[in-house]
Structures are given as C-alpha cells and as structure tokens.
Design a protein around this motif. Structure first.
Motif, PDB file in Angstrom:
ATOM      1  N   ASP A 478      18.067  31.108  -7.647  1.00 26.82           N
ATOM      2  CA  ASP A 478      16.990  31.757  -6.910  1.00 26.82           C
ATOM      3  C   ASP A 478      15.739  31.960  -7.750  1.00 26.82           C
ATOM      4  O   ASP A 478      14.642  32.101  -7.221  1.00 26.82           O
ATOM      5  N   ASP A 479      15.895  32.004  -9.059  1.00 24.57           N
ATOM      6  CA  ASP A 479      14.755  32.261  -9.915  1.00 24.57           C
ATOM      7  C   ASP A 479      14.236  30.997 -10.578  1.00 24.57           C
ATOM      8  O   ASP A 479      13.044  30.778 -10.655  1.00 24.57           O
ATOM      9  N   GLY A 480      15.140  30.184 -11.068  1.00 24.19           N
ATOM     10  CA  GLY A 480      14.732  29.041 -11.855  1.00 24.19           C
ATOM     11  C   GLY A 480      14.474  29.464 -13.292  1.00 24.19           C
ATOM     12  O   GLY A 480      13.998  30.559 -13.565  1.00 24.19           O
ATOM     13  N   THR A 481      14.818  28.617 -14.230  1.00 22.56           N
ATOM     14  CA  THR A 481      14.572  28.880 -15.632  1.00 22.56           C
ATOM     15  C   THR A 481      13.749  27.750 -16.207  1.00 22.56           C
ATOM     16  O   THR A 481      13.691  26.649 -15.647  1.00 22.56           O
ATOM     17  N   PHE A 482      13.127  28.016 -17.330  1.00 26.23           N
ATOM     18  CA  PHE A 482      12.319  26.994 -17.978  1.00 26.23           C
ATOM     19  C   PHE A 482      13.153  25.750 -18.278  1.00 26.23           C
ATOM     20  O   PHE A 482      12.726  24.620 -18.031  1.00 26.23           O
ATOM     21  N   GLU A 483      14.361  25.946 -18.795  1.00 26.65           N
ATOM     22  CA  GLU A 483      15.196  24.808 -19.175  1.00 26.65           C
ATOM     23  C   GLU A 483      15.618  23.995 -17.961  1.00 26.65           C
ATOM     24  O   GLU A 483      15.580  22.767 -17.975  1.00 26.65           O
ATOM     25  N   SER A 484      16.039  24.663 -16.893  1.00 27.59           N
ATOM     26  CA  SER A 484      16.456  23.911 -15.705  1.00 27.59           C
ATOM     27  C   SER A 484      15.260  23.225 -15.054  1.00 27.59           C
ATOM     28  O   SER A 484      15.385  22.136 -14.487  1.00 27.59           O
ATOM     29  N   GLY A 485      14.092  23.851 -15.131  1.00 25.30           N
ATOM     30  CA  GLY A 485      12.900  23.260 -14.543  1.00 25.30           C
ATOM     31  C   GLY A 485      12.424  22.018 -15.260  1.00 25.30           C
ATOM     32  O   GLY A 485      11.704  21.199 -14.686  1.00 25.30           O
ATOM     33  N   LYS A 486      12.831  21.847 -16.519  1.00 24.87           N
ATOM     34  CA  LYS A 486      12.423  20.659 -17.266  1.00 24.87           C
ATOM     35  C   LYS A 486      12.894  19.370 -16.609  1.00 24.87           C
ATOM     36  O   LYS A 486      12.257  18.328 -16.751  1.00 24.87           O
ATOM     37  N   VAL A 487      14.003  19.442 -15.883  1.00 24.31           N
ATOM     38  CA  VAL A 487      14.571  18.244 -15.254  1.00 24.31           C
ATOM     39  C   VAL A 487      13.541  17.561 -14.361  1.00 24.31           C
ATOM     40  O   VAL A 487      13.379  16.343 -14.379  1.00 24.31           O
ATOM     41  N   TRP A 488      12.834  18.366 -13.558  1.00 22.18           N
ATOM     42  CA  TRP A 488      11.796  17.805 -12.699  1.00 22.18           C
ATOM     43  C   TRP A 488      10.399  18.042 -13.263  1.00 22.18           C
ATOM     44  O   TRP A 488       9.497  17.224 -13.064  1.00 22.18           O
ATOM     45  N   GLY A 489      10.204  19.153 -13.998  1.00 18.47           N
ATOM     46  CA  GLY A 489       8.873  19.515 -14.466  1.00 18.47           C
ATOM     47  C   GLY A 489       8.283  18.530 -15.444  1.00 18.47           C
ATOM     48  O   GLY A 489       7.074  18.231 -15.394  1.00 18.47           O
ATOM     49  N   GLU A 490       9.090  17.989 -16.349  1.00 19.09           N
ATOM     50  CA  GLU A 490       8.568  17.035 -17.304  1.00 19.09           C
ATOM     51  C   GLU A 490       8.325  15.674 -16.677  1.00 19.09           C
ATOM     52  O   GLU A 490       7.576  14.865 -17.242  1.00 19.09           O
ATOM     53  N   ARG A 491       8.900  15.421 -15.528  1.00 16.54           N
ATOM     54  CA  ARG A 491       8.610  14.167 -14.836  1.00 16.54           C
ATOM     55  C   ARG A 491       7.249  14.229 -14.148  1.00 16.54           C
ATOM     56  O   ARG A 491       6.525  13.242 -14.110  1.00 16.54           O
ATOM     57  N   TYR A 492       6.908  15.385 -13.622  1.00 19.09           N
ATOM     58  CA  TYR A 492       5.581  15.556 -13.032  1.00 19.09           C
ATOM     59  C   TYR A 492       4.490  15.748 -14.089  1.00 19.09           C
ATOM     60  O   TYR A 492       3.380  15.224 -13.954  1.00 19.09           O
ATOM     61  N   PHE A 493       4.802  16.541 -15.128  1.00 15.56           N
ATOM     62  CA  PHE A 493       3.755  17.022 -16.027  1.00 15.56           C
ATOM     63  C   PHE A 493       3.926  16.601 -17.484  1.00 15.56           C
ATOM     64  O   PHE A 493       3.077  16.917 -18.311  1.00 15.56           O
ATOM     65  N   VAL A 494       5.011  15.922 -17.811  1.00 13.56           N
ATOM     66  CA  VAL A 494       5.290  15.429 -19.162  1.00 13.56           C
ATOM     67  C   VAL A 494       5.092  16.580 -20.169  1.00 13.56           C
ATOM     68  O   VAL A 494       5.651  17.649 -19.999  1.00 13.56           O
ATOM     69  N   GLY A 495       4.245  16.407 -21.172  1.00 12.52           N
ATOM     70  CA  GLY A 495       4.068  17.427 -22.193  1.00 12.52           C
ATOM     71  C   GLY A 495       3.334  18.667 -21.740  1.00 12.52           C
ATOM     72  O   GLY A 495       3.306  19.680 -22.455  1.00 12.52           O
ATOM     73  N   ASN A 496       2.724  18.626 -20.555  1.00  9.18           N
ATOM     74  CA  ASN A 496       1.998  19.795 -20.043  1.00  9.18           C
ATOM     75  C   ASN A 496       2.912  20.816 -19.368  1.00  9.18           C
ATOM     76  O   ASN A 496       2.463  21.918 -19.036  1.00  9.18           O
ATOM     77  N   TYR A 497       4.170  20.456 -19.157  1.00  9.55           N
ATOM     78  CA  TYR A 497       5.081  21.378 -18.465  1.00  9.55           C
ATOM     79  C   TYR A 497       5.236  22.690 -19.230  1.00  9.55           C
ATOM     80  O   TYR A 497       5.196  23.777 -18.644  1.00  9.55           O
ATOM     81  N   ARG A 498       5.393  22.622 -20.536  1.00 12.74           N
ATOM     82  CA  ARG A 498       5.590  23.842 -21.330  1.00 12.74           C
ATOM     83  C   ARG A 498       4.369  24.754 -21.222  1.00 12.74           C
ATOM     84  O   ARG A 498       4.515  25.972 -21.069  1.00 12.74           O
ATOM     85  N   ARG A 499       3.181  24.193 -21.301  1.00 17.65           N
ATOM     86  CA  ARG A 499       1.986  25.039 -21.207  1.00 17.65           C
ATOM     87  C   ARG A 499       1.892  25.674 -19.823  1.00 17.65           C
ATOM     88  O   ARG A 499       1.512  26.837 -19.688  1.00 17.65           O
ATOM     89  N   LEU A 500       2.232  24.926 -18.776  1.00 21.14           N
ATOM     90  CA  LEU A 500       2.227  25.502 -17.428  1.00 21.14           C
ATOM     91  C   LEU A 500       3.183  26.685 -17.338  1.00 21.14           C
ATOM     92  O   LEU A 500       2.859  27.723 -16.743  1.00 21.14           O
ATOM     93  N   ALA A 501       4.368  26.545 -17.936  1.00 24.99           N
ATOM     94  CA  ALA A 501       5.347  27.635 -17.899  1.00 24.99           C
ATOM     95  C   ALA A 501       4.857  28.838 -18.697  1.00 24.99           C
ATOM     96  O   ALA A 501       5.145  29.987 -18.334  1.00 24.99           O
TER      97      ALA A 501
END
Length: 531
Positions: A478-501
């Motif tokens: 229900d919340d999502g975590t940074f690590e679990s979000g990497k699965v899709w987040g780095e595909r959309y945003f590559v290295g920018n995912y961490r800064r977005l988080a």
C-alpha cells in the motif's frame, strides 16, 4: 542541490504523525464528504448517489477497457474544482479524513491510474481538472502562456497560434491529451528534435502540495520544480497550471505521409531510417508507423517550405523517394490538426483541436522501448513477416530523437532518455469488446515485447512514463518503498529515480500522493506508513 530532504526526520516522528492523521478517518468516507460540503460548492462535487455520477466519471476516459473497473471500485466522489481554493480544500479534507486523491486532466492515462485504483480496499476521490480549470492565457510581449492542467494540447495549440502563424509550442500529436498528464511525463512531439520536450519549455508552475499550500516556482523551490517536469503524475502534488515559453516557427511548414510495403522496399528504407532520422536537420522530424499488411508509413513535419525539404531529402534520405508531389504546405497550427498526425477525425481546425470528446471504442494496451543501436534489417524482416502476420497484430510507432535532445544532459529534467537515443518505440495493441476479449491482441503485444528485449536498450530496459505500463512493475504494498520502486522507476527515469525519491521525501514524506507507480519517498530507515 536538494534542500531539506526530510532524511533527518526520525522514524518515530513519522509513525506518530501518520497514526494521528489516520485516526481521524471516518468509515466510508462520510467525514470527507462532509468536509467537502463545508468548503466547496455542492454543484462541483459528484457523489456516488448523484444521478450523473457515472457520466462524469466516464466523461474523459479514453480507453473503454477501464469502464468496468472504474465502476466496480468507484471513487467516493468526483471534485470538479473551479479555482485553486477548491483543490486546496480537497487536499486538506483528504489528509484529515484519510482519503487519497487521484487527479486527471484529459483521461488518456494508459493505465487509468488518474481515476481508478487497482486495489479494492483503497478509499479515494477524483479531482477532475478538465471540467473547469482549462484556461490558456497568452502574454504576447513575453512570448509565454499560462495553461491550466485541465486544458488539452489542442486547446493550447489553438489559443497560442490561431491569430499568429509564427508562434507554436512543442508537445504531442494527439489534441485531446490533457496538458497536466502530458507535461508531467515529458511531452514528446513532432518538434522535439528542434525545440525539445514540452517540459524543456516550462518556466513556472502553480502547485498545491500535500499540505494544501498553493506554490509557484519560487515557493516550491528548484528541486520540486525539477521533479514535476517529467517525473510522472500523481506523486508530488496537484499542478494547477504551467507557464510555458513559446517558440517561433516559419509561416509555412510542410508535411508528408508516405507509405511503403515490403515489396516497395519498406525493410531497406526503415533500416536506413534508423541512422538518418536522428541525424537529420532539427527542422525535420520523420516518424514511422509499422502496421498490419507489412507496411510502414513515414510521416514528417518540416519547419519550412517544400522546395527546401525536397532538397534535404534528396541529399540525406533519397531511399524514401520523396518528391514535391508528396508535399502538403500549411501553417504549423494546421499541421497540428492534420488527421494523419493526430489520429483525429476530419473536420475544421476548431473541430479537430477543440473537441475534447473524441475517443475510440477500441480497447488498447501499450508498451514502450528505447533504441540506442540500430536494429538489423534481418530483425525487421522477422518482425514484418512473422509478428505483423499474426492475428491481433497492432501498430508500433517509432519517434526519433537527436537534434535538440542530444544537447540536454540526462539529469536536466527527470526525463533521462536524451543523448545517444535513436528513437522511442510505442507498441499498441487494440481490440473490440466482442470476440475473444482481446486474447490475440494481448498475446501479440506481450510476445513482440519479449522478442524485442534483445534488440533494445538494456540494463535497465527503458520505458517512457507517459506510456505507463503496470506490467513492468508496481509498488509492492500500500505504501511502496524506494527499493521496490526501483523495479519500474529506473526503467522510466534511469539515474534520476533516486533524486525523484529524495524530492518526494522532502515534499510529501507521508506519501499522501501515491498510486501503483508513484514515486516513493527515499528514507534512511524503512517505516510502516499508515496513510
């Protein structure tokens, strides 16, 4: 860099704060509805008991496959705000009563997350910006415009160029797409190679944050302003309007639409296109649609007259065989309304650009990829002969990068797919409700996508957030975590995912604005979030 990343906050603060907020929630959302009644005119709030609730819910859904899920687990209500104060009230009521908000502008959301939830237990309401917040205010002296998120791309184009054929804005090809969602993800279009993405021309914005504050660029700070320009919708707040920098175009532009079958050399031409299209003069964009019948359609917009276009094509892409007979000269605004580019029905300029109701009865599913190295001719031969001969075969659309895009660092905006990208691929499967329920179309797009994995960008395999695809991953709870979000987040945003988080942690640490693919906050210590 980032200011106040909220990483210094302790876990105990979050737990205490979130629990106190959740404790105010009322069963069934009655407290939320009562709160809205006290702050927003009743005619702007459609509850499930309203006689036209379903009509309003369906009003901007462009993919009919979501009709069933949208009504099976409907929102508590739909708020159609008339001004910023109504949006602020919805946020404050939602936070106080434990009700989340989904926000939509045009309804083209590929997974419908702007008006539906995939979780049966989620309590949410919809804020529909397209109902009233859709004004476009042009400042001719400054060559800028403020456009509300509820406006469509067509409405924006018409407002800025109807009385001046020399002014334009670089955004997408479909006039009924809402500005809010389109800008939130980047905004690719037929002038991207010349002027960049839509987000590259955004100079200010007005946003309601998770605390209900109304902020402009100066108030939100550069980190949040960076994040909303391409970081995807539904994560950082509700953007009410955007200030965009307009661009100059010539009084005459030229378009062409040339179809080639395999027998006419489509394979050779497409293979060559991969090398040519990203390196053409930035005034010229040629995209390709590969369709059933083993044919490829080459569609172009050139910011200039026919004679110069023919000369350029003769020199740099003679294999296509383009001649002056293929030219259609018009204003830039007319090119934005040309049916072969916009998928719109025939009609007057006003009808094509201003009609918000255009939709298709076809159910659709989309996926995307990015290509950094040209795909060999033998692979294209296999795609044409095998994949486009299958039952359920759809379309693939190839849109070139290069030009302006090569000059922008990957970290300049959250959209990272810049220098070195040849083109983006969009796969589209469609089917009617009758028959096999889309089994053949779904099998086609899933199979083709798997096949293409070895020929496209890898590690990570990239995707465009505006072509949202839940198949590539979802937040794991229900919340999502940074690590679990990497699965899709780095595909959309590559290295920018961490800064977005990190930005998310600073501006919305309790993760109020969230959906199945929203950016989770980057926290030093994992904590269970109650709301």
């Amino acid at each position: 860099m980032l200011r106040g990343l909220a990483l210094a906050f302790s876990v105990s603060f979050f737990s205490c704060h979130l629990t106190s907020v959740a404790s105010l929630a009322s069963p069934g959302g009655h407290g939320f509805l009562q709160c809205l009644r006290e702050k927003i005119p009743s005619e702007l709030v459609y509850t499930q008991s309203s006689s036209n609730f379903t009509d309003v819910l369906f009003s901007s859904i462009k993919n009919p496959k979501f009709f069933t899920t949208a009504t099976a687990r409907p929102p508590l209500c739909i708020v159609t705000p008339g001004d910023a104060s109504h949006v602020q009230a919805a946020v404050l009521c939602g936070r106080r009563q434990g009700v989340r908000l989904r926000v939509r502008s045009g309804g083209h959301d590929y997974e419908g997350l702007s008006y539906r939830s995939t979780r049966p237990s989620e309590v949410f309401a919809v804020v529909d910006l397209g109902a009233s917040l859709r004004a476009v205010r042009v400042d001719w002296l400054e060559s800028t415009a403020w456009v509300d998120s509820g406006a469509t791309i067509g409405e924006l184009y018409y407002a800025i160029a109807r009385n001046n054929s020399r002014v334009a804005f670089p955004a997408g090809e479909c006039p009924t797409v809402g500005v809010g969602g389109h800008f939130s993800g980047g905004g690719i279009g037929m002038m991207t190679r010349k002027h960049g993405l839509a987000v590259d021309k955004i100079v200010d914005a007005r946003l309601v944050n998770a605390d209900g504050d109304l902020l402009d660029r100066a108030g939100m700070g550069e980190d949040l302003f960076w994040a909303i320009r391409g970081g995807g919708g539904g994560s950082f707040g509700i953007v009410l309007s955007w200030k965009v920098q307009l661009v100059q175009v010539p009084p005459t532009v030229t378009v062409f639409n040339i179809g080639k079958t395999v027998d006419q050399g489509a394979l050779e031409i497409l293979t060559r296109w991969q090398h040519v299209a990203p390196s053409l003069p930035s005034d010229l964009t040629i995209r390709v649609i590969v369709k059933q019948g083993q044919q490829a359609l080459f569609q172009a917009v050139y910011l200039g007259a026919c004679g110069a276009l023919v000369a350029t094509m003769d020199k740099q892409f003679p294999k296509l065989g383009m001649t002056s007979a293929d030219c259609q000269q018009m204003t830039w605004l007319q090119s934005a309304a040309t049916p072969f580019l916009s998928f719109a029905s025939n009609g007057t300029l006003e009808e094509v650009l201003l009609d918000r109701t255009v939709w298709t009865s076809a159910f659709t599913k989309a996926k995307s990829d990015y290509v950094l190295r040209a795909i060999p001719k033998a692979v294209w031969k296999d795609i044409f002969s095998r994949w486009f001969a299958m039952d359920g075969a759809g379309d693939i659309i190839l849109e070139p990068h290069g030009g302006f895009m090569d000059s922008v660092p990957a970290a300049a905006t959250p959209y990272p797919h810049r220098n070195g990208v040849l083109y983006v691929i969009q796969y589209i499967a469609s089917w009617q409700q009758q028959g096999d329920g889309g089994a053949a179309a779904k099998s086609w797009i899933d199979g083709l996508y798997d096949f293409m994995g070895q020929h496209v960008c890898k590690n990570p395999r990239r995707a465009y957030v505006n072509f949202r695809d839940l198949d590539i991953g979802q937040n794991d709870d229900d919340d999502g975590t940074f690590e679990s979000g990497k699965v899709w987040g780095e595909r959309y945003f590559v290295g920018n995912y961490r800064r977005l988080a990190a930005v998310k942690a600073a501006v919305d640490p309790t993760n109020y604005f969230r959906n199945q693919q929203s950016i989770p906050p980057l926290m030093e210590t994992t904590t269970t979030q109650v709301i």
